[in-house]
Structure formats: C-alpha cells, structure tokens
Scaffold this active site. Structure first.
Site, PDB file in Angstrom:
ATOM      1  CD  GLU A   1       0.217   4.481   2.699  1.00  0.00           C
ATOM      2  OE1 GLU A   1       0.371   5.591   2.202  1.00  0.00           O
ATOM      3  OE2 GLU A   1      -0.746   3.735   2.452  1.00  0.00           O
TER       4      GLU A   1
ATOM      5  CB  CYS B   1      -4.179  -3.454   5.722  1.00  0.00           C
ATOM      6  SG  CYS B   1      -4.002  -3.230   3.965  1.00  0.00           S
TER       7      CYS B   1
ATOM      8  CB  CYS C   1       3.084  -1.029  -6.531  1.00  0.00           C
ATOM      9  SG  CYS C   1       2.410  -2.518  -7.309  1.00  0.00           S
TER      10      CYS C   1
ATOM     11  CB  CYS D   1      -3.869  -0.934 -10.564  1.00  0.00           C
ATOM     12  SG  CYS D   1      -3.299  -2.648 -10.586  1.00  0.00           S
TER      13      CYS D   1
ATOM     14  CB  CYS E   1      -3.748   1.583  -7.261  1.00  0.00           C
ATOM     15  SG  CYS E   1      -2.752   1.186  -5.815  1.00  0.00           S
TER      16      CYS E   1
ATOM     17  CB  CYS F   1      -3.513   0.829  -1.867  1.00  0.00           C
ATOM     18  SG  CYS F   1      -2.097  -0.114  -2.307  1.00  0.00           S
TER      19      CYS F   1
HETATM   20  N1  SAH Z   1      -1.044  -5.820  -5.239  1.00  0.00           N
HETATM   21  C1  SAH Z   1      -2.032  -6.556  -4.514  1.00  0.00           C
HETATM   22  C2  SAH Z   1      -2.229  -6.099  -3.087  1.00  0.00           C
HETATM   23  C3  SAH Z   1      -2.295  -4.611  -2.783  1.00  0.00           C
HETATM   24  S1  SAH Z   1      -3.749  -3.675  -3.136  1.00  0.00           S
HETATM   25  C4  SAH Z   1      -3.350  -6.539  -5.258  1.00  0.00           C
HETATM   26  O1  SAH Z   1      -3.479  -5.739  -6.184  1.00  0.00           O
HETATM   27  O2  SAH Z   1      -4.219  -7.340  -4.955  1.00  0.00           O
HETATM   28  C5  SAH Z   1      -5.093  -4.365  -2.247  1.00  0.00           C
HETATM   29  C6  SAH Z   1      -6.412  -4.104  -2.936  1.00  0.00           C
HETATM   30  O3  SAH Z   1      -6.775  -2.711  -2.892  1.00  0.00           O
HETATM   31  C7  SAH Z   1      -6.395  -4.497  -4.409  1.00  0.00           C
HETATM   32  O4  SAH Z   1      -7.575  -5.202  -4.731  1.00  0.00           O
HETATM   33  C8  SAH Z   1      -6.377  -3.136  -5.085  1.00  0.00           C
HETATM   34  O5  SAH Z   1      -6.827  -3.200  -6.403  1.00  0.00           O
HETATM   35  C9  SAH Z   1      -7.254  -2.323  -4.162  1.00  0.00           C
HETATM   36  N2  SAH Z   1      -7.176  -0.864  -4.348  1.00  0.00           N
HETATM   37  C10 SAH Z   1      -6.145  -0.112  -4.801  1.00  0.00           C
HETATM   38  N3  SAH Z   1      -6.487   1.196  -4.840  1.00  0.00           N
HETATM   39  C11 SAH Z   1      -7.758   1.272  -4.401  1.00  0.00           C
HETATM   40  C12 SAH Z   1      -8.684   2.352  -4.217  1.00  0.00           C
HETATM   41  N4  SAH Z   1      -8.350   3.615  -4.486  1.00  0.00           N
HETATM   42  N5  SAH Z   1      -9.919   2.046  -3.757  1.00  0.00           N
HETATM   43  C13 SAH Z   1     -10.271   0.772  -3.455  1.00  0.00           C
HETATM   44  N6  SAH Z   1      -9.450  -0.273  -3.605  1.00  0.00           N
HETATM   45  C14 SAH Z   1      -8.208  -0.035  -4.082  1.00  0.00           C
END
Ligand code: SAH
Length: 361
Positions: free
Chosen positions: A97, A110, A117, A121, A124, A335
């Site tokens: 994406e 972005c 990944c 997390c 995510c 994401c």
């Molecule tokens: N792996 C890297 C970059 C990708 S995610 C990182 O974790 O920083 C970019 C950002 O989006 C990260 O801060 C991640 O925690 C956040 N993110 C992921 N899922 C999300 C969601 N459902 N709502 C808001 N932010 C989210």
C-alpha cells in the site's frame, strides 16, 4: 525470468556509471547516459520507447539490455478529505500500500518498505498479516516514481516510511532508496522532507544517523513503560525502551515520538507524565496519533477530550506536541488495511527475521 539489468535498483550515480559504460560500448557520447538517467526518476518515462529524446535504435538497444520495472496499481481509492490510497501489485504477486496525503501545497506520500511485517504490534493491521518479504530498492522508491507517472501526476513533496513494514529491518534496500529519493538526479526530495519511522531497531537507527543527509527519524514509542510497551509491541523484548530512548538521545538530529492513543490503555495522566520524562531526556517532539479503526481488534480510540487533555499534560511538562489529524478514515488508510480488505488476511507466514542491518565502516 529475464536477465535484463534493472536500472531502478541502482542509485542515480551507479546507474550513470552503468549507462556510461554501455554508451561507450556502442561508441555513443556520454551525454546519452545522462539523458537516460533523467528519465529514470526526475522526468520518468514508463519505458525506453517513451524516451523520445533518444534515437529509436538506441531505445531498442537499451530495452534489450536493461529493465525499468513498474508497480501495477490494482486499486485506487479517494477519500472525501482528498487522501488517496493505492494498492500496488509487485512482480511476484505480493501487494503493498501507498497513501498520498495532500495538505495545502504539500503532498506527503506514505510508503511501504516490506510486504507484510514481522513485528506483530497489537493494534496494527499489517502485523496481523505476517511477514512476506522485504521490498527491493525499486519497489520502495518506485512508489514515488509511480505517482509521477500518473495522468495527471501527483507531485510528492514529502515522504514518510509509515506504510507497511519496518524500514530499519530492510536497511539494505532502504539505504539506497533514501539516496534515490533525495538525490537531485533522482527524485530530488529534500532530506528534511523524508521521515523514516521505526519501532526502534537500534542498529538501523545508528546506520541512519551515520548518513550525512538530514533525514528525519520518527520512533513509535506508544507506551512509556517496558511492561506496557512489550504487550503492545513484542519487539520491545529485543529493543527495550531504555535503549531506544538512549539511541534517540544520541541521534544527531531531533527525533519525533509517535504515540498512538489507545482508550484506557496508554492514555492516562500517569502515562503522559512518564512519556514527558522520556521525551525530555532526548528533546523529542511528540506526535499523538488517533487510533485508526480497522486493524486494531480489541482496542478503541481515545476520546477527543482525552487526546486533548493528554496533549495539555505533555505541554505542561514542557514537551512540544502535535495531535495528528486522522486522514482517509473512510478508505481504511491505516497501515495494512486496504490490502487486508482486498486480499483477505491470508495465512500469516513465519515471522522470518530478515532484518539484517548492514552497517558500513
Ligand atoms: N514499522 C514502522 C513504520 C510503519 S507504521 C513503525 O512502526 O514505526 C507507521 C505508524 O503507524 C507507526 O507508529 C504505527 O505504530 C502506526 N499504526 C499502526 N497501526 C495503526 C492504527 N491502526 N492506528 C494508528 N496508527 C497505527
């Protein structure tokens, strides 16, 4: 499949070397090589046939030796707020994406650095799909190139590595991709307008800090204690908070902390106080991110009131803070969400840690 050499996996300087040698083989002047390099990124051509400032015979000779692989947009969605989300299919069928976020005269793209990944997390959507593979250099920088190839083109002014994947677990490709993004002979985007976002992969932070350009670093903190952070971000077991904070402290540029606001989980006053202490330690700027609904099973977004209060609690501690506006909520622009919607969650693959960080010198 083909033994054509992919020019889009090379930095502009390296591509110029290859093309200069090629022109010399053909007995052609060196300026022909510079013309081709211009069409890789700066004024991109979709293929050699479109490089109409070159003689037709040369275009055919180039196409017989080199490749300019495209990414195929298989979905494009436009949000009512102007945010556009693209799903790109890669040569092997993987999909990633890319989200274009207009804001005044700026367009922030972005981009993704991995298909899927490994980091899981808890909130995510990309984490839920598991890790497929690292993106190649041309697949990372190519997301920006594809914007320039649209009719009409989208002129990207800023890039954030906040799409799918963990960029610092794919440093081998992200490192040259940063060069392509920034180089005036490449995409020519100012280093201060390019942000690498990481969960805190320490060797990668060191490698990024060693680059002379002023690329920006954002760190996903999301919790001010190891116990909570480990629950939300399993990677905290490998890269604990104290070490991530120390890496941010010694980073030679100012860093941003990202903090996703999870209702009743990490949004209390005590969290704000503890987060403020961490941010103060490394003079970090804090970006509060409203939770994007979708990926986050089992979590709810903090209320607007709570986010506002949390921001004030940080400010009262002398911390600079911004509340990020949630963009593209109606097109699932967080994401991993579009891929999940279109292609299903699939079977998460083994979280193979292809996270080798190559650090030079
Ligand atoms: N792996 C890297 C970059 C990708 S995610 C990182 O974790 O920083 C970019 C950002 O989006 C990260 O801060 C991640 O925690 C956040 N993110 C992921 N899922 C999300 C969601 N459902 N709502 C808001 N932010 C989210």
């Amino acid at each position: 499949m083909s033994d054509l050499e992919n020019l889009l996996d090379l930095t502009p300087a390296h591509a110029l070397d290859r093309l200069t040698a090629f022109m010399a083989e053909l007995g052609l002047p060196a300026y022909r090589a510079r013309q081709v390099v211009r069409h890789l990124w700066m004024a991109p051509a979709p293929d050699f046939a479109h490089m109409t400032d070159l003689p037709a015979a040369l275009r055919e000779q180039l196409a017989a030796r080199f490749a300019l692989p495209r990414l195929t947009a298989i979905a494009r969605q436009r949000s009512s707020d102007g945010t556009e989300k693209f799903l790109f299919r890669l040569a092997d069928g993987e999909a990633v994406e890319t989200v274009a976020i207009p804001d005044g005269n700026r367009v922030t793209l972005c981009i993704s650095s991995q298909a899927g990944c490994a980091l899981q997390c808890a909130f995510c959507a990309t984490g839920a799909m598991g890790f497929s593979r690292n993106l190649a250099v041309h697949e990372i920088a190519g997301q920006v190139r594809e914007m320039r190839l649209l009719e009409p083109p989208i002129q990207v002014t800023n890039v954030v590595f906040m799409g799918m994947g963990e960029p610092l677990m794919n440093w081998k490709a992200v490192d040259p991709a940063l060069t392509i993004l920034n180089d005036p002979s490449g995409l020519g985007i100012g280093a201060r307008h390019i942000t690498v976002s990481t969960v805190g992969v320490l060797p990668g932070i060191v490698a990024l800090g060693k680059r002379p350009e002023q690329f920006r670093l954002a760190i996903s903190i999301h919790a001010p204690s190891d116990a909570l952070r480990r629950e939300l971000m399993p990677i905290n077991a490998k890269y604990p908070l104290a070490e991530v904070i120390e890496a941010a402290r010694v980073f030679d540029r100012r860093v941003t902390f990202e903090y996703v606001m999870l209702g009743g989980v990490n949004d209390g006053e005590e969290h704000a106080l503890n987060l403020a202490a961490l941010a103060r330690e490394c003079r970090a700027f804090v970006n509060l991110i409203p939770l994007h609904p979708g990926g986050a099973r089992g979590f709810t977004a903090s209320t607007r009131e709570r986010v506002g209060a949390f921001a004030r609690e940080l400010r009262a501690q002398g911390i600079e803070v911004a509340v990020r506006r949630s963009r593209g909520v109606d097109i699932a622009a967080a994401c991993g969400q579009l891929r999940t919607e279109r292609l299903g969650r699939g079977t998460p693959r083994a979280p193979e840690q292809d996270g080798h960080v190559h650090v030079e010198g």
